[in-house]
Design a protein around this motif. Structure first.
Motif, PDB file in Angstrom:
ATOM      1  N   PHE A 174       0.832  -1.202   0.000  1.00  0.00           N
ATOM      2  CA  PHE A 174       0.000   0.000   0.000  1.00  0.00           C
ATOM      3  C   PHE A 174       0.870   1.258   0.000  1.00  0.00           C
ATOM      4  CE2 PHE A 174      -2.619  -3.247   2.040  1.00  0.00           C
ATOM      5  CZ  PHE A 174      -3.821  -3.119   1.354  1.00  0.00           C
ATOM      6  N   GLU A 175       0.374   2.281  -0.658  1.00  0.00           N
ATOM      7  CA  GLU A 175       1.002   3.599  -0.542  1.00  0.00           C
ATOM      8  C   GLU A 175       0.495   4.242   0.746  1.00  0.00           C
ATOM      9  OE1 GLU A 175       1.063   8.027  -2.657  1.00  0.00           O
ATOM     10  OE2 GLU A 175      -0.230   6.420  -3.438  1.00  0.00           O
ATOM     11  N   VAL A 176       1.404   4.734   1.566  1.00  0.00           N
ATOM     12  CA  VAL A 176       1.042   5.283   2.868  1.00  0.00           C
ATOM     13  C   VAL A 176       1.130   6.803   2.819  1.00  0.00           C
ATOM     14  CG1 VAL A 176       1.676   5.423   5.305  1.00  0.00           C
ATOM     15  CG2 VAL A 176       1.793   3.233   4.104  1.00  0.00           C
ATOM     16  N   ILE A 177       0.050   7.460   3.244  1.00  0.00           N
ATOM     17  CA  ILE A 177       0.002   8.916   3.334  1.00  0.00           C
ATOM     18  C   ILE A 177      -0.133   9.279   4.809  1.00  0.00           C
ATOM     19  CG2 ILE A 177      -1.222  11.014   2.676  1.00  0.00           C
ATOM     20  CD1 ILE A 177      -2.306   9.466   0.247  1.00  0.00           C
ATOM     21  N   CYS A 178       0.946   9.802   5.373  1.00  0.00           N
ATOM     22  CA  CYS A 178       0.935  10.220   6.777  1.00  0.00           C
ATOM     23  C   CYS A 178       0.738  11.729   6.824  1.00  0.00           C
ATOM     24  CB  CYS A 178       2.244   9.818   7.458  1.00  0.00           C
ATOM     25  SG  CYS A 178       2.302  10.203   9.214  1.00  0.00           S
ATOM     26  N   MET A 179      -0.303  12.174   7.512  1.00  0.00           N
ATOM     27  CA  MET A 179      -0.684  13.585   7.500  1.00  0.00           C
ATOM     28  C   MET A 179      -0.297  14.279   8.801  1.00  0.00           C
ATOM     29  SD  MET A 179      -4.437  13.299   5.699  1.00  0.00           S
ATOM     30  CE  MET A 179      -4.932  11.947   6.762  1.00  0.00           C
ATOM     31  N   GLU A 180      -0.046  15.580   8.696  1.00  0.00           N
ATOM     32  CA  GLU A 180       0.350  16.389   9.843  1.00  0.00           C
ATOM     33  C   GLU A 180      -0.790  16.437  10.862  1.00  0.00           C
ATOM     34  OE1 GLU A 180      -0.003  19.605  11.332  1.00  0.00           O
ATOM     35  OE2 GLU A 180       1.820  19.155  12.469  1.00  0.00           O
ATOM     36  N   ALA A 181      -0.493  16.055  12.098  1.00  0.00           N
ATOM     37  CA  ALA A 181      -1.537  15.838  13.100  1.00  0.00           C
ATOM     38  C   ALA A 181      -2.275  17.119  13.477  1.00  0.00           C
ATOM     39  CB  ALA A 181      -0.926  15.192  14.347  1.00  0.00           C
ATOM     40  N   ARG A 182      -1.553  18.230  13.608  1.00  0.00           N
ATOM     41  CA  ARG A 182      -2.215  19.471  14.013  1.00  0.00           C
ATOM     42  C   ARG A 182      -3.192  19.965  12.948  1.00  0.00           C
ATOM     43  NH1 ARG A 182       2.750  23.229  15.724  1.00  0.00           N
ATOM     44  NH2 ARG A 182       3.567  22.259  13.836  1.00  0.00           N
ATOM     45  N   GLN A 183      -2.837  19.763  11.689  1.00  0.00           N
ATOM     46  CA  GLN A 183      -3.730  20.180  10.613  1.00  0.00           C
ATOM     47  C   GLN A 183      -4.989  19.314  10.584  1.00  0.00           C
ATOM     48  OE1 GLN A 183      -2.250  19.741   6.559  1.00  0.00           O
ATOM     49  NE2 GLN A 183      -2.811  21.852   6.147  1.00  0.00           N
ATOM     50  N   VAL A 184      -4.811  18.012  10.775  1.00  0.00           N
ATOM     51  CA  VAL A 184      -5.966  17.113  10.813  1.00  0.00           C
ATOM     52  C   VAL A 184      -6.853  17.435  12.009  1.00  0.00           C
ATOM     53  CG1 VAL A 184      -6.683  14.706  11.048  1.00  0.00           C
ATOM     54  CG2 VAL A 184      -4.754  15.294   9.571  1.00  0.00           C
ATOM     55  N   SER A 185      -6.235  17.692  13.153  1.00  0.00           N
ATOM     56  CA  SER A 185      -7.001  18.016  14.363  1.00  0.00           C
ATOM     57  C   SER A 185      -7.830  19.286  14.171  1.00  0.00           C
ATOM     58  CB  SER A 185      -6.056  18.178  15.547  1.00  0.00           C
ATOM     59  OG  SER A 185      -6.750  18.555  16.717  1.00  0.00           O
ATOM     60  N   ALA A 186      -7.250  20.282  13.501  1.00  0.00           N
ATOM     61  CA  ALA A 186      -7.987  21.520  13.252  1.00  0.00           C
ATOM     62  C   ALA A 186      -9.181  21.278  12.342  1.00  0.00           C
ATOM     63  CB  ALA A 186      -7.051  22.564  12.633  1.00  0.00           C
ATOM     64  N   ALA A 187      -9.010  20.421  11.356  1.00  0.00           N
ATOM     65  CA  ALA A 187     -10.122  20.127  10.446  1.00  0.00           C
ATOM     66  C   ALA A 187     -11.216  19.332  11.156  1.00  0.00           C
ATOM     67  CB  ALA A 187      -9.601  19.354   9.240  1.00  0.00           C
ATOM     68  N   LEU A 188     -10.837  18.370  11.997  1.00  0.00           N
ATOM     69  CA  LEU A 188     -11.828  17.537  12.675  1.00  0.00           C
ATOM     70  C   LEU A 188     -12.523  18.265  13.819  1.00  0.00           C
ATOM     71  CD1 LEU A 188      -9.936  14.109  12.867  1.00  0.00           C
ATOM     72  CD2 LEU A 188     -11.602  14.868  11.167  1.00  0.00           C
ATOM     73  N   SER A 189     -11.934  19.373  14.295  1.00  0.00           N
ATOM     74  CA  SER A 189     -12.539  20.093  15.419  1.00  0.00           C
ATOM     75  C   SER A 189     -13.886  20.719  15.049  1.00  0.00           C
ATOM     76  CB  SER A 189     -11.585  21.193  15.906  1.00  0.00           C
ATOM     77  OG  SER A 189     -11.369  22.161  14.883  1.00  0.00           O
TER      78      SER A 189
END
Length: 344
Positions: free
Chosen positions: A72-87
């Motif tokens: 699989f191709e793995v895409i690891c995303m920046e946690a703070r950016q993801v947290s801001a979007a999910l908030s």
């Protein structure tokens, strides 16, 4: 058909959400956080699933290496950016987080995180172990210092770790009142210190055998710990297009808040690896204060300290050290004492 596969990872379980190009949910599941279980669940849904995305966390290395080995191709995303979007989501659950991460993957609004090599993590593990053992050793020394004051004994303010046991043990045995309580602490502290010496010897030997570390150590103030910490933190120097971005990556550049007529620079961002930032600060302090040989970098730092203060000057030198070390690594050159400028 294009699928966007998201994982919401926790320590013991992983929530899976797969959506299509239109954002419709095609598959959801929850499995244990093991690579084999995750890969099996994805292959049960469709063999067309070829990429997986999740936010950076404690299991990033394990999942990245394992899923890449599974094809699989793995895409690891920046946690703070993801947290801001999910908030923005009203209810926070593992399922909703997986759905949100899948939508982030579909939109492309994310910053990809570089996953370091196993060699880098092994080096960091050795450095972290050395630091942890030394910290516990210092904690026990401070505890003994506090307890021994009950006897009216005041130890010297500066006492080397190697001389601590030889000085304190005879004093405690001579008084005899606190032998039962302090001698076990001294024994534990001595064992920790001997372990620290072994780890420190391993770190020194590793730095001596590493060609990159030997090159970085030609810079005044940069020793084995700083060189290994910087090498492990960067891992792959080619991932930085410009050397100047290395200082920003490790949080040594000022923050900026600009909105309308406001434009306020702030303190350094303190983003990125705190151990690398701390090592660069210690190296810069050593270069400015302790280094006997004058270089253009030390002269610049001394001039800056007279106008901006010592702390700001050391931070500025640390920022420039990050740039210089990266450029030396890229160009495969040693530190030039007579150089007046650095190619960035």
């Amino acid at each position: 058909m294009v699928f966007h596969t998201a994982l919401d990872v926790s320590l013991r379980s992983v929530s899976i959400c797969i959506i299509d190009g239109d954002g419709n949910i095609c598959f959801e599941d929850k499995v244990v956080s093991e690579v084999d279980e995750i890969a099996a669940a994805l292959k049960r849904f469709s063999p067309e699933v070829c990429s997986v995305g999740f936010e950076a966390g404690t299991l990033t290395q394990y999942l990245s290496y394992g899923l890449q080995a599974a094809g699989f191709e793995v895409i690891c995303m920046e946690a703070r950016q993801v947290s801001a979007a999910l908030s923005a989501m009203r209810n926070k659950t593992d399922r909703n987080d997986a759905r949100g991460i899948a939508q982030i993957l579909r939109s492309g609004w994310y910053s990809r995180v570089y996953v370091k090599s196993m060699e880098s993590h092994l080096t960091r593990a050795l450095l972290s172990g050395r630091k942890a053992v030394l910290k516990k050793c210092v904690d026990l020394e401070n505890e003994i210092r506090g307890l021994i004051r009950l006897l009216g004994i005041k130890l010297p303010g500066t006492l080397k770790h190697g001389a601590f046991d030889d000085l304190v043990r005879p004093i405690i045995e001579e008084h005899g009142l606190m032998v039962d309580s302090l001698i076990p602490l001294l024994d534990a502290r001595l064992m920790l210190y001997q372990t620290y010496l072994k780890l420190d010897a391993q770190v020194t030997a590793m730095a001596r055998k590493d060609e990159v570390c030997q090159r970085l150590m030609t810079v005044p103030g940069v020793g084995a710990i700083t060189a290994l910490t910087f090498k492990a933190g960067v891992d792959n120097p080619s991932r930085f297009k410009r050397s100047r971005t290395v200082a920003a990556h490790f949080g040594l550049t000022p923050r900026r808040f600009q909105s309308g007529e406001l434009d306020n620079p702030g303190h350094i961002s303190r983003a990125g690896d705190a151990d690398v930032r701390s090592a660069l600060y210690v190296a810069a302090h050593s270069l400015v204060i302790r280094s006997d040989k004058w270089t253009y970098l030390k002269a610049w730092g001394v001039r800056l300290s007279k106008t901006k203060g010592h702390r700001r000057a050391v931070i500025a030198v640390a920022r420039k050290l990050a740039v210089i070390l990266h450029r030396m690594w890229i160009d495969e050159t040693d530190f030039r004492y007579n150089s007046t400028e650095v190619k960035l």
